[in-house]
Design a protein around this motif. Sequence first.
Motif, short mmCIF file in Angstrom:
data_model
loop_
_atom_site.label_atom_id
_atom_site.label_comp_id
_atom_site.label_asym_id
_atom_site.label_seq_id
_atom_site.Cartn_x
_atom_site.Cartn_y
_atom_site.Cartn_z
N SER A 174 1.85 -8.51 2.59
CA SER A 174 2.15 -7.76 1.36
C SER A 174 0.86 -7.28 0.70
O SER A 174 0.59 -7.56 -0.46
CB SER A 174 2.97 -8.60 0.37
N SER B 234 6.81 -2.50 -6.88
CA SER B 234 8.24 -2.33 -7.17
C SER B 234 8.87 -1.28 -6.26
O SER B 234 10.02 -1.44 -5.82
CB SER B 234 8.42 -1.88 -8.62
N HIS B 235 8.12 -0.22 -5.99
CA HIS B 235 8.67 0.86 -5.14
C HIS B 235 8.99 0.34 -3.74
O HIS B 235 9.90 0.81 -3.08
CB HIS B 235 7.66 2.02 -5.07
N SER C 271 3.46 -2.20 -11.80
CA SER C 271 4.71 -2.59 -12.44
C SER C 271 5.26 -3.91 -11.93
O SER C 271 5.81 -4.70 -12.69
CB SER C 271 5.75 -1.48 -12.32
N GLY D 27 -0.57 2.80 -8.54
CA GLY D 27 -1.66 1.85 -8.37
C GLY D 27 -2.18 1.88 -6.94
O GLY D 27 -3.38 2.07 -6.70
N GLY D 28 -1.29 1.72 -6.00
CA GLY D 28 -1.68 1.73 -4.59
C GLY D 28 -2.28 3.06 -4.17
O GLY D 28 -3.26 3.10 -3.41
C1 LIG Z 1 -4.51 -5.79 -2.09
C2 LIG Z 1 -3.55 -6.33 -3.11
N1 LIG Z 1 -3.98 -6.54 -4.37
C3 LIG Z 1 -3.12 -6.99 -5.31
C4 LIG Z 1 -1.83 -7.28 -4.98
C5 LIG Z 1 -0.86 -7.81 -6.03
N2 LIG Z 1 0.12 -6.76 -6.33
C6 LIG Z 1 1.33 -6.72 -5.76
S1 LIG Z 1 2.26 -5.47 -6.26
C7 LIG Z 1 1.07 -4.92 -7.31
C8 LIG Z 1 1.30 -3.72 -8.17
C9 LIG Z 1 1.29 -2.46 -7.40
O1 LIG Z 1 1.28 -1.39 -8.32
P1 LIG Z 1 1.68 0.08 -7.86
O2 LIG Z 1 0.99 0.42 -6.60
O3 LIG Z 1 1.49 1.00 -8.98
O4 LIG Z 1 3.20 -0.09 -7.51
P2 LIG Z 1 4.41 -0.44 -8.47
O5 LIG Z 1 4.54 -1.93 -8.53
O6 LIG Z 1 4.10 0.13 -9.82
O7 LIG Z 1 5.59 0.20 -7.82
C10 LIG Z 1 -0.05 -5.74 -7.25
C11 LIG Z 1 -1.27 -5.54 -8.06
C12 LIG Z 1 -1.44 -7.07 -3.63
N3 LIG Z 1 -0.22 -7.34 -3.20
N4 LIG Z 1 -2.30 -6.56 -2.74
#
Ligand SMILES: Cc1ncc(C[n+]2csc(CCOP(=O)(O)OP(=O)(O)O)c2C)c(N)n1
Length: 540
Positions: free
Chosen positions: A410, A386-387, A468, A438-439
């Motif tokens: 992505s 989302s960020h 998120s 998460g990242g």
């Molecule tokens: C390597 C990888 N695994 C899974 C995904 C699927 N994915 C896309 S966005 C996301 C959530 C990311 O969470 P976070 O880093 O906390 O960021 P937020 O969305 O909360 O801003 C996921 C799991 C992806 N794009 N890349």
Amino acid sequence: MISTAAATARALADAGITRVFGLPGGEVLMLMDELRRAGIDFVLMRHESNAGIAAAVYGKLRGQPGVVLTTLGPGAANLMLPLCSSYLDQEPLLAISAQIPDDFPASHTHQLLPLHDVYRPIARYVDKITSGNVFDVVPRALEKCMERPFGASYLTLSAREALKPSVGFGVQGSGVQRSVKGSGFTVQGSVTDVRAQAHALAAALGSARRPLVVIGLSIDPANAARMRRWVSEWNLPVAVTPKVKGIVDETAANFVGVVGGMAADGVMCDAIAAADLVVGLGLDPVEVDKTWHADRPIHWVLESPNAGGVVPAGVVFVDHAAMLDALIDQPPPAMWSSPFKEFQEKRERMLNDRAGSAGTMWPGDIVQALASVMPAETIVTTDVGSHKYLFGQYWPSRQPETFWMSNGLSGMSYGLSAAIGAKLARPDAPVLAAVGDGGFSMNAQELESAERVGAPFITVVLEDGSYSLIKISQAGKKLEPYRTDFRPIDTMKMAEACGVAGLRTSNPDELAAAAKQAVDRRRSLVIAVPVNDADYPRMF
Ligand SMILES: Cc1ncc(C[n+]2csc(CCOP(=O)(O)OP(=O)(O)O)c2C)c(N)n1
């Protein structure tokens, strides 16, 4: 006579490579040592995937391929993400890994993977370095990365081959500089074609009441000045895809927004639908998660194939620089007075439509607080989530090549690694990585790498205790929130464990002040900012 490892290092040095990123294994130690002797710095990182991403960003910013070196087997397998990223995000990357020697007995299967077969579909050049081909294969692999669309080459060198005397040395190598800058594609068409295409585009624009120029990933940033002159002298409404943010000044009045699945995407899709002419200048649909580029006519202005070698039907390539020069030479074919005003205003309103979540910061305020203090030349990298949608749409990029995200692929874990590559390539520019919690937990350990190699940057971690974007997607599909939340890992302690100062704030002024101080002092800083994941959908 020098060894094949030494010849490989020499071939890289001759091509202007001064840094190689990676994580070693026993099988690449000879090559690593030869890199050192050849004056090539080895940027040691903590995961090959991160090393590859950092290398590709470093390379692209320097106008040459990034180079990543790994061991065989598992180290080579960890290159999948950066090689895919290079393939879909047009980032030039040469990956070299070790491999089991060909003359090992067939019974030797330990760490043996069919690496060439694995990477051939995504790397445009795959080969084995041997004692007889170094000065042919290494320059060719580098050159292939720089053919547009930029992409990846993959080479292997076995530890046994690395020790053999290099047969070709002294014939083609040593001091023979083969530049790896520039691109190998040939423009289809003559100078007359450029004029004809410029006239055709001007005529189409002349009869359009609501034209929108959409600039994409396939534009060379070297054309930024021409691009800016053209859209400002003709007062053309302009949008960009995220990976070329900054090619035009996003604070200018004719800037409509960012297309390609970021925040306010509905508004941007509506704007495209409302346009009576969409000009796709270097537009690469690899960044677009919708299908409007297939469903509606686009006036393509491309000078090379898009990611994956895709060329829209009927497109004749044209040199962008010549085309823009030919356009600037003509008077504007019409006058447009803010035909996308309603969309621009709606986009802006969504940024400021604050929700009142206690103890968390409105996501829009994070961007605005940081943008108020970070200099225009700041390089922003984002992770995926989302960020990324937030920063991708709302970070006001002002200069070319100052915004980096994984958008074709992505792939999460891009943000921190990209920041390291960017800082090493542009040591004088402040660098800001915006990542989700998460990242961040995928590769926060690279903060130590960054400190060790002298690449300080600011990391803003948007803490919402969830994946998120996926949680929002669950809700969109009317599913229960299921396994998309996680418990907090203390961001500040993670930063401190890596030798970087951390701070947590829910106050925009404090965020801005902390970022400014870190920039002024040229120090790394990790800033944790609690956000409410329920706020994001208001902006999407
Ligand atoms: C390597 C990888 N695994 C899974 C995904 C699927 N994915 C896309 S966005 C996301 C959530 C990311 O969470 P976070 O880093 O906390 O960021 P937020 O969305 O909360 O801003 C996921 C799991 C992806 N794009 N890349």
